[in-house]
Design a protein around this motif. Structure first.
Motif, PDB file in Angstrom:
ATOM      1  N   PRO A  90       0.833  -1.206   0.000  1.00  0.00           N
ATOM      2  CA  PRO A  90       0.000   0.000   0.000  1.00  0.00           C
ATOM      3  C   PRO A  90       0.865   1.254   0.000  1.00  0.00           C
ATOM      4  CG  PRO A  90      -0.766  -1.566   1.638  1.00  0.00           C
ATOM      5  CD  PRO A  90       0.560  -2.069   1.119  1.00  0.00           C
ATOM      6  N   ASP A  91       0.467   2.227  -0.799  1.00  0.00           N
ATOM      7  CA  ASP A  91       1.168   3.503  -0.861  1.00  0.00           C
ATOM      8  C   ASP A  91       0.662   4.406   0.257  1.00  0.00           C
ATOM      9  OD1 ASP A  91       2.627   2.791  -3.104  1.00  0.00           O
ATOM     10  OD2 ASP A  91       1.084   3.496  -4.476  1.00  0.00           O
ATOM     11  N   SER A  92       1.253   5.562   0.314  1.00  0.00           N
ATOM     12  CA  SER A  92       0.776   6.519   1.303  1.00  0.00           C
ATOM     13  C   SER A  92      -0.630   6.967   0.925  1.00  0.00           C
ATOM     14  CB  SER A  92       1.702   7.739   1.351  1.00  0.00           C
ATOM     15  OG  SER A  92       1.596   8.464   0.143  1.00  0.00           O
ATOM     16  N   ILE A  93      -1.353   7.419   1.915  1.00  0.00           N
ATOM     17  CA  ILE A  93      -2.721   7.867   1.672  1.00  0.00           C
ATOM     18  C   ILE A  93      -2.724   9.020   0.678  1.00  0.00           C
ATOM     19  CG2 ILE A  93      -4.722   8.979   2.760  1.00  0.00           C
ATOM     20  CD1 ILE A  93      -4.124   7.296   5.241  1.00  0.00           C
ATOM     21  N   SER A  94      -1.724   9.877   0.739  1.00  0.00           N
ATOM     22  CA  SER A  94      -1.705  11.027  -0.170  1.00  0.00           C
ATOM     23  C   SER A  94      -1.587  10.584  -1.622  1.00  0.00           C
ATOM     24  CB  SER A  94      -0.565  11.983   0.194  1.00  0.00           C
ATOM     25  OG  SER A  94       0.682  11.326   0.062  1.00  0.00           O
ATOM     26  N   ALA A  95      -0.847   9.512  -1.882  1.00  0.00           N
ATOM     27  CA  ALA A  95      -0.720   9.045  -3.263  1.00  0.00           C
ATOM     28  C   ALA A  95      -2.049   8.533  -3.788  1.00  0.00           C
ATOM     29  CB  ALA A  95       0.331   7.941  -3.349  1.00  0.00           C
ATOM     30  N   LEU A  96      -2.810   7.873  -2.925  1.00  0.00           N
ATOM     31  CA  LEU A  96      -4.091   7.331  -3.357  1.00  0.00           C
ATOM     32  C   LEU A  96      -5.215   8.342  -3.271  1.00  0.00           C
ATOM     33  CD1 LEU A  96      -4.131   3.687  -2.197  1.00  0.00           C
ATOM     34  CD2 LEU A  96      -4.861   4.534  -4.391  1.00  0.00           C
ATOM     35  N   SER A  98      -5.353  11.165  -4.591  1.00  0.00           N
ATOM     36  CA  SER A  98      -5.470  12.059  -5.739  1.00  0.00           C
ATOM     37  C   SER A  98      -6.843  11.891  -6.385  1.00  0.00           C
ATOM     38  CB  SER A  98      -4.368  11.773  -6.767  1.00  0.00           C
ATOM     39  OG  SER A  98      -4.692  10.627  -7.535  1.00  0.00           O
ATOM     40  N   PRO A  99      -7.410  12.985  -6.855  1.00  0.00           N
ATOM     41  CA  PRO A  99      -8.735  12.896  -7.467  1.00  0.00           C
ATOM     42  C   PRO A  99      -8.753  11.958  -8.678  1.00  0.00           C
ATOM     43  CG  PRO A  99      -8.019  15.198  -7.290  1.00  0.00           C
ATOM     44  CD  PRO A  99      -6.896  14.346  -6.816  1.00  0.00           C
ATOM     45  N   GLU A 100      -7.662  11.928  -9.417  1.00  0.00           N
ATOM     46  CA  GLU A 100      -7.612  11.077 -10.610  1.00  0.00           C
ATOM     47  C   GLU A 100      -7.626   9.591 -10.232  1.00  0.00           C
ATOM     48  OE1 GLU A 100      -5.930  15.042 -11.416  1.00  0.00           O
ATOM     49  OE2 GLU A 100      -5.379  13.518  -9.953  1.00  0.00           O
ATOM     50  N   LEU A 101      -6.906   9.253  -9.194  1.00  0.00           N
ATOM     51  CA  LEU A 101      -6.870   7.866  -8.754  1.00  0.00           C
ATOM     52  C   LEU A 101      -8.205   7.466  -8.139  1.00  0.00           C
ATOM     53  CD1 LEU A 101      -5.133   5.399  -8.716  1.00  0.00           C
ATOM     54  CD2 LEU A 101      -4.121   6.167  -6.582  1.00  0.00           C
ATOM     55  N   ALA A 102      -8.790   8.346  -7.361  1.00  0.00           N
ATOM     56  CA  ALA A 102     -10.110   8.074  -6.776  1.00  0.00           C
ATOM     57  C   ALA A 102     -11.152   7.904  -7.872  1.00  0.00           C
ATOM     58  CB  ALA A 102     -10.500   9.199  -5.824  1.00  0.00           C
ATOM     59  N   ARG A 103     -11.083   8.754  -8.902  1.00  0.00           N
ATOM     60  CA  ARG A 103     -12.037   8.648 -10.008  1.00  0.00           C
ATOM     61  C   ARG A 103     -11.857   7.334 -10.754  1.00  0.00           C
ATOM     62  NH1 ARG A 103     -13.103  13.474 -13.727  1.00  0.00           N
ATOM     63  NH2 ARG A 103     -14.705  13.681 -12.183  1.00  0.00           N
ATOM     64  N   HIS A 137      -5.617   7.770 -18.685  1.00  0.00           N
ATOM     65  CA  HIS A 137      -4.656   8.761 -19.188  1.00  0.00           C
ATOM     66  C   HIS A 137      -4.552   9.954 -18.242  1.00  0.00           C
ATOM     67  CE1 HIS A 137      -3.425   6.855 -22.871  1.00  0.00           C
ATOM     68  NE2 HIS A 137      -4.684   6.584 -23.147  1.00  0.00           N
ATOM     69  N   ALA A 138      -5.683  10.379 -17.690  1.00  0.00           N
ATOM     70  CA  ALA A 138      -5.651  11.473 -16.708  1.00  0.00           C
ATOM     71  C   ALA A 138      -4.861  11.048 -15.473  1.00  0.00           C
ATOM     72  CB  ALA A 138      -7.073  11.870 -16.315  1.00  0.00           C
ATOM     73  N   LEU A 152      -1.586   1.351  -9.983  1.00  0.00           N
ATOM     74  CA  LEU A 152      -2.657   1.590 -10.946  1.00  0.00           C
ATOM     75  C   LEU A 152      -2.225   2.536 -12.064  1.00  0.00           C
ATOM     76  CD1 LEU A 152      -5.863   1.753  -8.733  1.00  0.00           C
ATOM     77  CD2 LEU A 152      -5.237   0.010 -10.413  1.00  0.00           C
ATOM     78  N   GLN A 153      -1.066   3.177 -11.904  1.00  0.00           N
ATOM     79  CA  GLN A 153      -0.525   4.037 -12.952  1.00  0.00           C
ATOM     80  C   GLN A 153       0.449   3.261 -13.842  1.00  0.00           C
ATOM     81  OE1 GLN A 153       0.839   6.982 -10.057  1.00  0.00           O
ATOM     82  NE2 GLN A 153      -0.301   8.516 -11.229  1.00  0.00           N
ATOM     83  N   THR A 154       0.459   1.955 -13.702  1.00  0.00           N
ATOM     84  CA  THR A 154       1.362   1.122 -14.492  1.00  0.00           C
ATOM     85  C   THR A 154       0.548   0.137 -15.317  1.00  0.00           C
ATOM     86  OG1 THR A 154       1.601  -0.527 -12.721  1.00  0.00           O
ATOM     87  CG2 THR A 154       3.160   1.316 -12.708  1.00  0.00           C
ATOM     88  N   VAL A 155       1.180  -0.956 -15.640  1.00  0.00           N
ATOM     89  CA  VAL A 155       0.559  -1.954 -16.502  1.00  0.00           C
ATOM     90  C   VAL A 155      -0.728  -2.519 -15.899  1.00  0.00           C
ATOM     91  CG1 VAL A 155       1.912  -3.899 -15.624  1.00  0.00           C
ATOM     92  CG2 VAL A 155       1.087  -3.938 -17.980  1.00  0.00           C
TER      93      VAL A 155
END
Length: 188
Positions: A90-96, A98-103, A137-138, A152-155
């Motif tokens: 698990p990453d830090s809460i701040s990394a997850l 992000s509005p883009e990741l939540a979306r 992409h966002a 989730l920003q990878t493959v």
């Protein structure tokens, strides 16, 4: 068969939700994700049994079985991506946070729910699912180029998008073919 596939997608949606929750709250134990993964495996086994029964029916055409197996393959690619997300740290809460990741996570769940609904309805219905490719992409563009990307920003994010986009097309084609094979009379 459609109910079994809908159950599988519901189980994958629950599993994905539990895994994302673990990433949002790293201090939580993975017991919920474990239970949801096992439930997804049971749903997959039920679907496989349903497909075998369908294949044994004399009236079942080879192209029907091929279509169902293709949908299963797409769903399996999704499951593999979710499992990869589960085993990642698990990453830090701040990394997850992000509005883009939540979306992206929310729209993944919405897409799965929409596909479940299409399968559960006995008449054809199209679905307006979120544009996961655009959201992915966002998500890619939102990352800090100096920081380690979230999984989730990878493959794995790309695999989720590809499997769900393909599965949506396969399910809608399946429903359309079923509608053409069994047109509803307007006199009813």
């Amino acid at each position: 068969m459609e109910d079994a596939l809908a159950e599988l997608l519901a189980a994958y949606r629950d599993y994905f939700s539990a895994v994302v929750r673990r990433h949002l709250q790293p201090q939580t134990h993975g017991a919920l994700a474990d239970r949801k993964r096992l439930a997804a495996r049971r749903a997959r086994t039920n679907l496989e049994a349903s497909v075998e029964r369908l294949a044994a029916e004399p009236s079942t055409k080879a192209n029907q079985i091929d279509a169902v197996r293709a949908m299963m393959a797409s769903s399996h690619r999704l499951a593999h991506a979710i499992m990869a997300l589960e085993v990642s740290e698990p990453d830090s809460i701040s990394a997850l946070a992000s509005p883009e990741l939540a979306r992206f996570a929310a729209d993944t769940q919405t897409t799965l729910l929409s596909l479940e609904r299409v399968l559960r309805e006995k008449s054809f219905a199209s679905t307006g699912t979120p544009d996961l490719r655009h959201n992915f992409h966002a998500l890619l563009e939102s990352g800090d180029p100096k920081a380690q990307p979230h999984i989730l920003q990878t493959v794995e994010g790309d695999a989720i998008v590809n499997s769900l986009d393909t599965l949506r097309d396969q399910i809608l084609k399946w429903r359309e073919q079923g509608k053409e094979a069994n047109p509803v009379s307007k006199d009813m």
